[in-house]
Motif scaffolding. Structure first.
Motif, PDB file in Angstrom:
ATOM      1  N   GLU A 179       0.383  14.491 -10.067  1.00 22.40           N
ATOM      2  CA  GLU A 179      -0.712  13.785  -9.409  1.00 22.40           C
ATOM      3  C   GLU A 179      -1.940  13.689 -10.316  1.00 22.40           C
ATOM      4  O   GLU A 179      -2.664  12.701 -10.288  1.00 22.40           O
TER       5      GLU A 179
ATOM      6  N   THR B 165      -3.561   5.771  -1.956  1.00 20.56           N
ATOM      7  CA  THR B 165      -4.835   5.609  -1.248  1.00 20.56           C
ATOM      8  C   THR B 165      -5.570   6.935  -1.151  1.00 20.56           C
ATOM      9  O   THR B 165      -6.790   7.014  -1.361  1.00 20.56           O
ATOM     10  N   ARG B 166      -4.840   8.002  -0.830  1.00 20.34           N
ATOM     11  CA  ARG B 166      -5.470   9.332  -0.720  1.00 20.34           C
ATOM     12  C   ARG B 166      -6.093   9.753  -2.043  1.00 20.34           C
ATOM     13  O   ARG B 166      -7.253  10.203  -2.076  1.00 20.34           O
ATOM     14  N   ILE B 167      -5.345   9.602  -3.132  1.00 25.59           N
ATOM     15  CA  ILE B 167      -5.865   9.972  -4.454  1.00 25.59           C
ATOM     16  C   ILE B 167      -7.074   9.112  -4.797  1.00 25.59           C
ATOM     17  O   ILE B 167      -8.107   9.615  -5.258  1.00 25.59           O
TER      18      ILE B 167
ATOM     19  N   GLN C  90      -9.196   7.438  -2.834  1.00 31.61           N
ATOM     20  CA  GLN C  90     -10.405   7.696  -2.033  1.00 31.61           C
ATOM     21  C   GLN C  90     -11.037   9.037  -2.397  1.00 31.61           C
ATOM     22  O   GLN C  90     -12.261   9.190  -2.356  1.00 31.61           O
ATOM     23  N   LYS C  91     -10.212   9.995  -2.779  1.00 29.24           N
ATOM     24  CA  LYS C  91     -10.745  11.289  -3.246  1.00 29.24           C
ATOM     25  C   LYS C  91     -11.589  11.088  -4.502  1.00 29.24           C
ATOM     26  O   LYS C  91     -12.670  11.674  -4.650  1.00 29.24           O
TER      27      LYS C  91
ATOM     28  N   THR D 135       0.842  -1.196   0.000  1.00 30.43           N
ATOM     29  CA  THR D 135       0.000   0.000   0.000  1.00 30.43           C
ATOM     30  C   THR D 135       0.877   1.246   0.000  1.00 30.43           C
ATOM     31  O   THR D 135       2.058   1.190   0.348  1.00 30.43           O
ATOM     32  N   ASN D 136       0.277   2.351  -0.390  1.00 35.10           N
ATOM     33  CA  ASN D 136       0.976   3.627  -0.450  1.00 35.10           C
ATOM     34  C   ASN D 136      -0.018   4.711  -0.055  1.00 35.10           C
ATOM     35  O   ASN D 136      -1.112   4.795  -0.620  1.00 35.10           O
ATOM     36  N   ALA D 137       0.355   5.521   0.928  1.00 41.50           N
ATOM     37  CA  ALA D 137      -0.578   6.513   1.473  1.00 41.50           C
ATOM     38  C   ALA D 137      -1.053   7.492   0.408  1.00 41.50           C
ATOM     39  O   ALA D 137      -2.243   7.877   0.391  1.00 41.50           O
ATOM     40  N   ASN D 138      -0.174   7.921  -0.488  1.00 37.89           N
ATOM     41  CA  ASN D 138      -0.570   8.874  -1.517  1.00 37.89           C
ATOM     42  C   ASN D 138      -1.537   8.261  -2.520  1.00 37.89           C
ATOM     43  O   ASN D 138      -2.502   8.902  -2.947  1.00 37.89           O
TER      44      ASN D 138
ATOM     45  N   ARG E 227     -15.017   9.211  -3.802  1.00 42.31           N
ATOM     46  CA  ARG E 227     -16.082  10.088  -3.290  1.00 42.31           C
ATOM     47  C   ARG E 227     -16.804  10.820  -4.414  1.00 42.31           C
ATOM     48  O   ARG E 227     -17.934  11.291  -4.233  1.00 42.31           O
TER      49      ARG E 227
END
Length: 267
Positions: free
Chosen positions: A147, A97-99, A101-102, A92-95, A105
């Protein structure tokens, strides 16, 4: 609306024609006879069976793939994930995952509990299964300029899940083989077939264009630059060595043209 836009008798021929003979034979056996063939993968871990008593119509034992609940899709996606882990280095990679999940939504299936993974592989690629499982190769992450370009790929993969493209492939495989031949297909064997369809075989032309269209919408709604999607495709096309996955997708220049028209028309 047919998956390959061809008669059912030729739909599976196209799927099988893309496989080496060994894999072709293995997938044929699993789909047609319900055997324990490995479909050419490294030995997968046993997958937990889906509750097929809830998916079978009494009397004819026909899997109701079109009626899978979100929970059942997540379970199938989890089973496939175990095979992905057996064949790839996955983390996994936090960035990422952040992208992801954004974008979720802003998607049309935000009720699905999405999970995003990085595959440690230098090739430029990404894929999705079902139930919210999305995978991005480290090579693709390194190839993106920013990004927004990375988000454009993730949005495309989210769209494949929202469109139930893997479930559609399974339905077409089932229809092509006939209900009777699938009577003995249990959960672990269905997982093996689903893995093969999701990871090793391309989506149809129609599915790819639909994923582009929906992915573009998700990208815009999430506040990313929509031009990043055609821009990243252009970058990949113009590389001295184009990524292998482009050969299994619709003509990238046509995809770019369609995307640019949609952006110009604000669609």
């Amino acid at each position: 609306m047919n998956f390959f836009q061809e008669p059912q008798s030729t739909q599976m021929k196209e799927i099988f024609s893309r496989l080496p003979k060994k894999l072709n034979k293995g997938l044929s056996l699993i789909l047609g006879l319900g055997t324990a063939a490995s479909v050419g993968l490294s030995a997968p871990k046993p997958a937990e069976a889906l509750p097929f008593q809830d998916l079978i119509v009494p009397g004819i034992q026909y899997f109701q793939l079109s009626n899978l609940s979100t929970k059942e899709k997540v379970k199938l996606g989890s089973n496939i994930h175990q095979q992905v882990r057996s064949n790839y280095r996955v983390g996994t990679n936090a960035n990422i995952t952040r992208i992801g999940q954004k974008l979720v939504r802003s998607s049309s299936c935000s009720q699905t509990p999405f999970k995003f993974y990085v595959v440690q592989d230098p090739s430029i690629n990404a894929f999705a299964t079902t139930g919210g499982y999305v995978y991005v190769h480290s090579g693709l992450i390194n190839a993106a300029d920013n990004e927004d370009q990375l988000a454009s790929v993730i949005a495309h993969e989210i769209a494949h899940i929202c469109n139930d493209d893997l479930i559609g492939k399974l339905r077409q495989a089932q229809l092509a083989q006939g209900a009777a031949s699938l009577a003995g297909l249990n959960g672990s064997k269905l997982t093996a077939v689903a893995y093969q369809l999701a990871v090793d075989l391309p989506n149809s032309r129609e599915a790819e264009f639909n994923a582009d269209a929906k992915g573009l919408q998700y990208l815009q709604r999430a506040g990313y630059d929509p031009n990043a999607m055609p821009a990243f495709l252009k970058k990949l096309v113009n590389r001295s060595s184009a990524p292998a996955f482009l050969s299994t997708h619709p003509n990238p220049r046509e995809r770019i043209s369609v995307l640019e028209r949609k952006i110009a028309n604000n669609r």
